[in-house]
Design a protein around this motif. Structure first.
Motif, short mmCIF file in Angstrom:
data_model
loop_
_atom_site.label_atom_id
_atom_site.label_comp_id
_atom_site.label_asym_id
_atom_site.label_seq_id
_atom_site.Cartn_x
_atom_site.Cartn_y
_atom_site.Cartn_z
N VAL A 136 -26.20 2.64 19.13
CA VAL A 136 -25.46 3.39 20.15
C VAL A 136 -24.04 3.63 19.63
CG1 VAL A 136 -26.78 2.59 22.14
CG2 VAL A 136 -24.83 1.24 21.34
N ARG A 137 -23.41 4.68 20.14
CA ARG A 137 -22.02 4.95 19.76
C ARG A 137 -21.14 4.85 20.99
NH1 ARG A 137 -20.88 10.34 21.12
NH2 ARG A 137 -22.79 11.56 21.54
N ALA A 138 -19.94 4.36 20.81
CA ALA A 138 -18.98 4.28 21.90
C ALA A 138 -18.35 5.64 22.09
CB ALA A 138 -17.93 3.22 21.61
N VAL A 139 -18.52 6.22 23.26
CA VAL A 139 -17.93 7.53 23.53
C VAL A 139 -16.59 7.38 24.23
CG1 VAL A 139 -19.03 7.91 25.79
CG2 VAL A 139 -18.48 9.86 24.32
N LEU A 140 -16.39 6.24 24.90
CA LEU A 140 -15.12 6.02 25.60
C LEU A 140 -14.85 4.53 25.69
CD1 LEU A 140 -15.63 4.92 28.82
CD2 LEU A 140 -16.64 7.19 28.95
N THR A 141 -13.60 4.20 25.93
CA THR A 141 -13.22 2.81 26.16
C THR A 141 -12.28 2.74 27.34
OG1 THR A 141 -12.27 0.81 25.17
CG2 THR A 141 -11.28 2.89 24.53
N HIS A 142 -12.51 1.75 28.19
CA HIS A 142 -11.61 1.49 29.31
C HIS A 142 -10.55 0.49 28.85
CE1 HIS A 142 -14.12 2.74 33.08
NE2 HIS A 142 -14.01 3.71 32.19
N THR A 143 -9.32 0.88 28.96
CA THR A 143 -8.20 -0.02 28.72
C THR A 143 -7.58 -0.31 30.08
OG1 THR A 143 -6.12 -0.29 27.55
CG2 THR A 143 -6.76 1.97 28.06
N SER A 144 -6.29 -0.51 30.18
CA SER A 144 -5.68 -0.77 31.48
C SER A 144 -4.28 -0.17 31.50
CB SER A 144 -5.60 -2.27 31.76
OG SER A 144 -4.63 -2.89 30.95
N TRP A 145 -3.79 0.03 32.71
CA TRP A 145 -2.42 0.50 32.91
C TRP A 145 -1.44 -0.43 32.22
CZ3 TRP A 145 0.46 4.44 34.86
CH2 TRP A 145 1.78 4.17 35.26
N ASP A 146 -1.61 -1.73 32.41
CA ASP A 146 -0.69 -2.70 31.83
C ASP A 146 -0.74 -2.69 30.31
OD1 ASP A 146 0.21 -3.46 34.32
OD2 ASP A 146 -1.07 -5.25 34.44
#
Length: 283
Positions: free
Chosen positions: A94-104
């Motif tokens: 599988v390939r990572a299409v997006l990553t969730h980071t954070s505001w902080d």
């Protein structure tokens, strides 16, 4: 239930119930055009399988690849380096299409977050929520300015910046829907949106109305279903009229369809049902 919500919850529009309760659209007339979700753009947010990712990340990623998922949305690295996590993705097929980071995290060191994203090979860097302290017109105006700044940096790094909504983003404060501030005060060249379909439907808003008002601002969907009682449900077993939403693909700007369920009883069963639904749905 509000009238606006009824317009986009499932009605009797030719759905067929197949084994296990999965609902898919009925067979169209021969002269009716049919579209489908591209198989290589069907993904799953790893938050859905977070419990088993904690204990067996490689086995979980390989299982998802074996189900037919082409992509994943990353929700943390589970204690691994970005390099090691990328290796596990590659092994799992599988390939990572997006990553969730954070505001902080973005505020603390945006360059570091972009470096992680670059190693993972993603196209989209996503801030998934805003602090409650920003839940004012001034706060969302400030967030829009920061998004613009980060979006420019993402574009320079060969990626795109998105914001992911929850229901609280559709609160009306001083006569304004907070979410609308983010859309209206950002440049679509640099800032766009991962639209969580459950969390826009839940407070009574219509995704299609947003496509009409803000065309091509929504390149990623979190495809999350809603039970009749308003709780989370496995994809295709709930009430949201996904074919109606997906049919506006040109207007929405959608590219990636990412399955998500916040509280699955059986994460891998939920994942399998999600992939099967998106692979079969016609609109």
């Amino acid at each position: 239930m509000t009238t606006s919500r009824r317009r986009f919850l499932k009605a009797a529009l030719g759905t067929t119930v197949v084994a296990g309760g999965l609902q898919v659209p009925g067979v169209a007339a021969a002269d009716e055009p049919q579209h489908s979700v591209p198989l290589d753009h069907i993904g799953i947010q790893l938050y859905t399988v977070r419990n088993i990712m904690t204990t067996d990340p490689q086995g979980t990623l390989s299982a998802l690849g074996g189900m037919g998922y082409a992509t994943v949305g990353v929700s943390g690295l589970y204690g691994h380096t970005p390099e090691k996590f990328r290796d596990m993705l590659d092994i799992g097929g599988v390939r990572a299409v997006l990553t969730h980071t954070s505001w902080d995290a973005m505020n603390a060191n945006v360059e570091r977050e972009l470096q992680i994203a670059r190693i993972l090979g993603v196209r989209y860097v996503v801030v998934p929520s805003l602090p409650g302290s920003l839940r004012t017109v001034a706060g969302y105006t400030h967030a829009a300015a920061k998004f613009q700044e980060w979006g420019i940096k993402c574009r320079s790094a060969g990626m795109k910046f998105l914001f992911h909504n929850h229901d609280v983003d559709f609160l009306k404060v001083d006569g304004r829907v907070l979410y609308d501030i983010l859309v209206e005060q950002t440049d679509p060249r640099f800032v766009n949106f991962e639209l969580d379909l459950y969390w826009i439907v839940k407070p009574g808003y219509d995704p299609v109305a947003y496509f009409e008002r803000y065309p091509r601002r929504f390149p990623v969907f979190h495809v999350k279903d809603m039970a009749a009682n308003g709780s989370f449900e496995d994809l295709g077993y709930g009430t949201i009229d996904f074919p109606r939403i997906f049919a506006r693909y040109a207007q929405s700007g959608i590219s990636e369809y990412v399955v998500e369920h916040d509280t699955p009883r059986d994460p891998l069963l939920t994942a399998r049902r999600g992939q099967e639904y998106l692979a079969k749905v016609r609109f």
